[in-house]
Design a protein around this motif. Structure first.
Motif, mmCIF file in Angstrom:
data_model
loop_
_atom_site.group_PDB
_atom_site.id
_atom_site.type_symbol
_atom_site.label_atom_id
_atom_site.label_comp_id
_atom_site.label_asym_id
_atom_site.label_seq_id
_atom_site.Cartn_x
_atom_site.Cartn_y
_atom_site.Cartn_z
ATOM 1 N N ILE A 1 0.852 -1.177 0.000
ATOM 2 C CA ILE A 1 0.000 0.000 0.000
ATOM 3 C C ILE A 1 0.895 1.236 0.000
ATOM 4 O O ILE A 1 2.035 1.188 0.464
ATOM 5 N N PHE A 2 0.375 2.336 -0.541
ATOM 6 C CA PHE A 2 1.140 3.579 -0.504
ATOM 7 C C PHE A 2 0.205 4.769 -0.430
ATOM 8 O O PHE A 2 -0.996 4.678 -0.715
ATOM 9 N N ALA A 3 0.771 5.885 -0.043
ATOM 10 C CA ALA A 3 0.037 7.148 0.002
ATOM 11 C C ALA A 3 1.014 8.278 -0.272
ATOM 12 O O ALA A 3 2.198 8.184 0.069
ATOM 13 N N ASN A 4 0.518 9.312 -0.907
ATOM 14 C CA ASN A 4 1.341 10.510 -1.080
ATOM 15 C C ASN A 4 0.448 11.730 -1.057
ATOM 16 O O ASN A 4 -0.760 11.652 -1.301
ATOM 17 N N ALA A 5 1.040 12.865 -0.768
ATOM 18 C CA ALA A 5 0.322 14.129 -0.760
ATOM 19 C C ALA A 5 1.312 15.236 -1.055
ATOM 20 O O ALA A 5 2.511 15.108 -0.766
ATOM 21 N N GLY A 6 0.816 16.309 -1.655
ATOM 22 C CA GLY A 6 1.720 17.404 -1.983
ATOM 23 C C GLY A 6 0.989 18.702 -2.212
ATOM 24 O O GLY A 6 -0.225 18.728 -2.466
ATOM 25 N N TYR A 7 1.764 19.785 -2.114
ATOM 26 C CA TYR A 7 1.237 21.129 -2.354
ATOM 27 C C TYR A 7 2.194 21.854 -3.281
ATOM 28 O O TYR A 7 3.413 21.868 -3.048
ATOM 29 N N TYR A 8 1.646 22.445 -4.348
ATOM 30 C CA TYR A 8 2.430 23.215 -5.311
ATOM 31 C C TYR A 8 1.949 24.665 -5.303
ATOM 32 O O TYR A 8 0.743 24.920 -5.303
ATOM 33 N N SER A 9 2.887 25.581 -5.329
ATOM 34 C CA SER A 9 2.606 26.985 -5.603
ATOM 35 C C SER A 9 3.274 27.268 -6.943
ATOM 36 O O SER A 9 4.492 27.407 -7.032
ATOM 37 N N LYS A 10 2.466 27.326 -7.989
ATOM 38 C CA LYS A 10 2.954 27.329 -9.366
ATOM 39 C C LYS A 10 2.807 28.706 -9.989
ATOM 40 O O LYS A 10 1.722 29.287 -9.998
ATOM 41 N N GLN A 11 3.925 29.227 -10.522
ATOM 42 C CA GLN A 11 3.877 30.532 -11.162
ATOM 43 C C GLN A 11 3.005 30.486 -12.417
ATOM 44 O O GLN A 11 2.945 29.468 -13.096
ATOM 45 N N PRO A 12 2.308 31.608 -12.729
ATOM 46 C CA PRO A 12 1.432 31.621 -13.912
ATOM 47 C C PRO A 12 2.234 31.655 -15.206
ATOM 48 O O PRO A 12 3.455 31.864 -15.200
ATOM 49 N N PHE A 13 1.533 31.462 -16.324
ATOM 50 C CA PHE A 13 2.167 31.521 -17.635
ATOM 51 C C PHE A 13 2.519 32.966 -17.990
ATOM 52 O O PHE A 13 2.031 33.925 -17.395
ATOM 53 N N PHE A 14 3.338 33.107 -19.009
ATOM 54 C CA PHE A 14 3.848 34.408 -19.424
ATOM 55 C C PHE A 14 2.708 35.364 -19.794
ATOM 56 O O PHE A 14 2.741 36.554 -19.453
#
Length: 950
Positions: free
Chosen positions: A635-648
């Motif tokens: 079994i596995f689990a993962n979690a994450g948070y991204y703060s992603k810059q916008p496009f040009f």
């Protein structure tokens, strides 16, 4: 006493001699079952002892063991471990050929060079949802399909050929388009740095040099702060030190398709040097009418193992190509009209015609994007490794289109078409050159400007304008590097530190490709050179010199600007690998700087001529764990948070250099749970996921009457709608079953629920970012009613079942059936400006199923049967299914309530049943309104390949 000591001494020597002479010699050769080639470097160990060996260059091994009866265990990365029993009668035994089968859950021929940069998921260790496609399968089944189509039977992946041009296919993972999918090649990110796009035509030769392709769905295991919202596609190419040998192949297919390829690798020589090269050429007419293409591919890799501490690999690859396109999606009505009036003509293309009897396309894409990379692996000591890759890319090319108009008609107007639906190129050229032509039955003749037949970009209805073919240049210079330090703190804990730096200049302008009979082209868009007249026609073909300067293209028109992006990132990862438990936590921080240079729109003295860099911080943090319950279950689990810059274009909207003051990063939160089952005959995976994508940027512009006086000019207002959210949840199941050696069965099912979150509202702003208000001071606002609207452009339900059966030795047949449902049209969220649009939601397209089949035979030839001739026939869409792969519009079929009897009729206001029935009979096809613009999938296609491996 002395005599006693002598007796003991000589007795010990005798016993030692007897022990030595009783040693048994075990020999054999380890073979890759699929390629029928020796495996150098395979581990061979006598079970229960520390006695072992490693196979040599020819796959041979020799072990001396005191055991007469026992087992040896043979293992090799990417292959199933094999245990072989032995019984020695005499002093030695030769086990002969021992074949290893590739492990379906591991990468085959994974390049060990730069593995600190390559983030490859390992089965039952890395806690992510992952699927792997091996090189042998790509070589066997790809044929004349597009490279992304190899992933079509992967859970939550939707692939279409889009318009059907060479390299124009696209991919979605878990409902996110490829702008939000990270594509990595040997650990290097390749998504465009301005808008994160991936153009597969730029990588048309990638399938030729791929050792393996791995898809990590969700946030993935990459240590870099990359845009893996939907997933990550990891492509691992061949390296210079791959096994010695080569291959020659030729493939033919429907529509005059021909591909030839040759490759050779020296393997690692005694002096540490190695070389691998590959060249290929592809051309054809294209399945879709008017989509001829031609492409090449070159790959050169040089390796040098300086010593046991240092290994260097230099690769240089590129794929110059040109292909005519079907860029504009025809309506369903057009497909039917130009298919005889009953069934759609799936090959119909509205973007081409004939000029003097020769094929002429208004939409041609041409590009050459060579990439050079230098990998350096430095083994500092037994616990510390430094892996680095430095790369450069020089993209040169464009896509063409028609500019201007004739009497208000663009080139794709029905008034400028022949009876069979093609663009009337001869008519356009005749009109452009001053001849009188019939347009919609009316004689028309253009007039000269200053003694010339002069074209412009204007489509106004006057006698001076004409139509030209122009090219939208989208070139770039891109340099970067990734450095990763890997340190083993103990036998279970490893830590990584690294940096990721990139600098990019995107170069954008228009050039003239074909005047189509006119004398010159007038352009007034350059404020620094108003009234520019150009006449030089640049060819729409890729330049074979990968480093040529763009300065020679001086006759630029319409716009000329550069987008500059700098990226600096740092990352770290802590990983624990116990006997049954593996876990990791990873964090990354990045700074992305945006600058815009505009050489046409602003005077050189204007500060907006070249802006300062606008820097935005972003990053991510994620972690996960995998627990192996026993040999079968994990079994596995993962979690994450991204703060992603916008496009040009969110930083500098409206194709201008005025900064968007409402900038905010997009926020992505992903959670995933998984279960795996492994046995000798059956493997299965189950994944549950939820991804929330917040603060998407949507721009909406319109004319606003800011003083409520219709007699006064209006203000151009722009609403920057922040806070748009998408929520993607789903379940995925995939399995493979091998009931016996000759039969393998694979299958998958994925069901998603992808929709928009709450509705959003924003104020309109003028070009100076000032809120537009009415005389009372109330801001003009816009609301998008998108709550619970289905995310379009991908199938939310997919399933597949396939099997491979070896009828005779090395003679196999295979088939695969893929089913697609809950497929929704591509939607523009800005069209949901009222509750009624929300109630109708996204247009659902008909589901469909496709059957693919193939047959292959491997014939062993040469000395010791070490070489092979491989024959392969693929047939795709065997049943010739007619289906709609995607819709670019969201026009719902009218209901009976939309048809009412008019005022004056005795039954005014009542349903007009006759009108509704007429609509159903004439304007509806397969439940869809015929005015929808769609791309139909390909019908039955085939390809045949012969390949000689030596």
């Amino acid at each position: 006493m002395k005599i006693f000591k002598n007796v003991l001494f000589y007795g010990f020597l005798l016993l030692s001699s007897l022990t030595v002479f009783s040693q048994s010699k075990i020999t054999g050769v380890v073979i890759d079952e699929e390629l029928n080639q020796p495996l150098a470097g395979a581990s061979v160990l006598v079970k229960g002892t520390t006695t072992g060996s490693v196979t040599d260059f020819d796959g041979k091994f020799e072990i001396s063991s005191a055991l007469k009866v026992g087992e040896i265990v043979i293992s090799y990365l990417g292959f199933e471990t094999k245990t072989v029993k032995f019984t020695v009668s005499g002093s030695s035994i030769d086990l002969g050929r021992v074949t290893l089968f590739p492990d379906a859950n591991q990468l085959q021929e994974v390049v060990l060079v730069g593995q600190g940069v390559l983030d490859i998921a390992k089965d039952r260790k890395t806690p992510v949802a992952v699927s792997t496609i091996k090189a042998a399968e790509i070589q066997e089944k790809l044929g004349n399909q597009e490279f992304p189509e190899m992933l079509a039977n992967t859970p939550s992946v939707y692939v279409t050929k889009s318009g059907g041009g060479f390299g124009d296919s696209r991919i979605n993972i878990r409902g996110f388009d490829q702008k939000n999918i990270a594509v990595m090649i040997n650990g290097v990110p390749v998504n465009d740095m301005e808008n994160s796009s991936v153009y597969w035509s730029n990588w048309a030769g990638l399938s030729d040099v791929t050792s393996a392709m791995q898809v990590q769905r969700g946030l993935g295991s990459s240590k870099l702060a990359i845009s893996s919202v939907g997933g990550t596609v990891n492509v691992v190419t061949r390296s210079a030190d791959m096994k010695q040998g080569g291959a020659v192949s030729a493939g033919v297919a429907n529509d005059d398709y021909l591909k030839t390829q040759v490759s050779y690798s020296t393997g690692k020589m005694k002096n540490g040097l190695s070389t691998s090269i590959l060249f290929s050429q592809t051309r054809g007419d294209g399945y879709v009418d008017g989509t001829k293409f031609e492409g090449g591919n070159y790959f050169i890799a040089l390796g040098y193992a300086i010593n046991e501490k240092h290994d260097v690999q230099l690769t240089f690859t590129g794929a110059p190509q040109w292909h005519n396109q079907r860029s504009n999606a025809p309506t369903i009505a057009q497909y039917i009209k130009y298919g005889g009036g009953v069934e759609p003509n799936v090959r119909y293309n509205s973007d081409w015609g004939y000029a003097d009897g020769k094929e002429f396309s208004m939409r041609t894409n041409y590009y050459h994007k060579p990439v050079m990379s230098l990998n350096w692996d430095f083994k500092i000591n037994e616990t510390t490794k430094l892996s680095s890759v430095f790369y450069g890319s020089w993209g040169r090319g464009a896509g063409t289109l028609g500019a201007g108009g004739i009497r208000g008609n663009r080139y794709d107007s029905d008034n400028l078409r022949t009876a069979d639906g093609l663009v009337d190129i001869d008519l356009i050229q005749a009109y452009n050159s001053g001849e009188t032509v019939l347009i919609n039955g009316i004689p028309q003749t253009r007039t000269q400007t200053g003694g010339f037949y002069q074209n412009t970009s204007s489509t106004s209805n006057n006698a001076t304008t004409g139509i030209s073919k122009i090219a939208q240049i989208n070139s770039h210079n891109w340099y970067g590097g990734v450095i990763n330090l890997n340190k083993k703190l103990n036998d279970k804990v490893t830590i990584d530190f690294g940096v990721d730096a990139r600098t990019y200049r995107g170069i954008h302008y228009n050039t003239l490709t074909d005047l189509m009979g006119a004398d010159n082209f007038y352009d007034n868009s350059n404020i620094n050179n108003p009234g520019n007249v150009v006449s030089y026609e640049y060819t729409a073909r890729p330049h074979l010199n990968p480093f040529f300067s763009l300065d020679y293209q001086k006759e630029k028109i319409n716009y000329n600007n550069d987008g500059l992006v700098n990226w600096y990132g740092a990352f770290t990862q802590l990983e624990y690998a116990g006997e049954n438990l593996t876990a990791f936590v990873q964090g990354a921080l990045s700074n992305q700087g945006y600058r815009r240079d505009d050489f046409f729109k602003y005077l050189e003295s204007d500060p907006l001529y070249s802006t300062d860099y606008e820097n935005l911080l972003g990053g991510n943090i994620k972690g996960g764990a995998n627990y192996n319950i026993d040999d079968n279950h994990n079994i596995f689990a993962n979690a994450g948070y991204y703060s992603k810059q916008p496009f040009f274009n969110a930083v500098y909207p409206n194709n201008a250099s005025v900064l968007n003051e409402n900038l905010t990063n997009e926020k992505i939160i992903g959670v995933e749970l998984g279960y795996g089952f492994r046995s000798r005959t059956f493997n299965a995976n189950v994944n549950l996921y939820r991804t929330s994508w917040n603060d998407r940027f949507i721009r909406l512009s319109t004319e606003i009457d800011d003083d409520l006086n219709i007699a006064t000019p209006t203000v151009r207002g722009t609403a920057f709608l922040q806070g748009v959210e998408q929520i993607h949840t789903g379940v995925e199941v995939d399995f493979n079953y091998k009931p016996f050696q000759k039969l393998q069965i694979n299958g998958m099912v994925s069901v998603g629920d992808w929709k928009y979150g709450s509705s959003v509202t924003a104020n309109y702003q003028d070009d100076n970012n000032v809120v537009v208000t009415n005389p009372s001071g109330t801001p003009f606002t816009e609301t998008l009613y998108i709550k619970d609207v289905k995310v379009g452009d991908a199938a939310q339900t997919t399933a597949a079942i396939g099997a491979t059966y070896e009828i005779l030795e090395r003679f196999k047949i295979d088939g695969n059936y893929r089913y697609v449902d809950n497929l929704f049209a591509s939607i523009d969220p800005t069209s949901f400006k009222n509750q009624a649009a929300n109630d109708k939601g996204s247009l659902q397209l008909p589901g469909y199923g496709l059957l693919d089949a193939g047959i292959s035979y491997k014939m062993l030839v040469g000395k010791d049967k070490m070489n092979s001739v491989n024959l392969r026939l693929n047939v795709n869409n065997v049943l010739d299914e007619l289906y709609i792969a995607e819709s670019r519009t969201n026009i719902h079929t009218k209901t009976q309530a939309d048809f009412v009897l008019p005022v004056g009729d005795p039954n005014a206001g009542q349903p007009n049943v006759a009108a509704y029935q007429t609509y159903q009979n004439t304007q509806v096809y397969d439940g869809l309104d015929k005015s929808n613009r769609v791309y139909l999938g390909f019908g039955r296609t085939w390809n045949f390949t012969i390949r000689y491996n030596f």
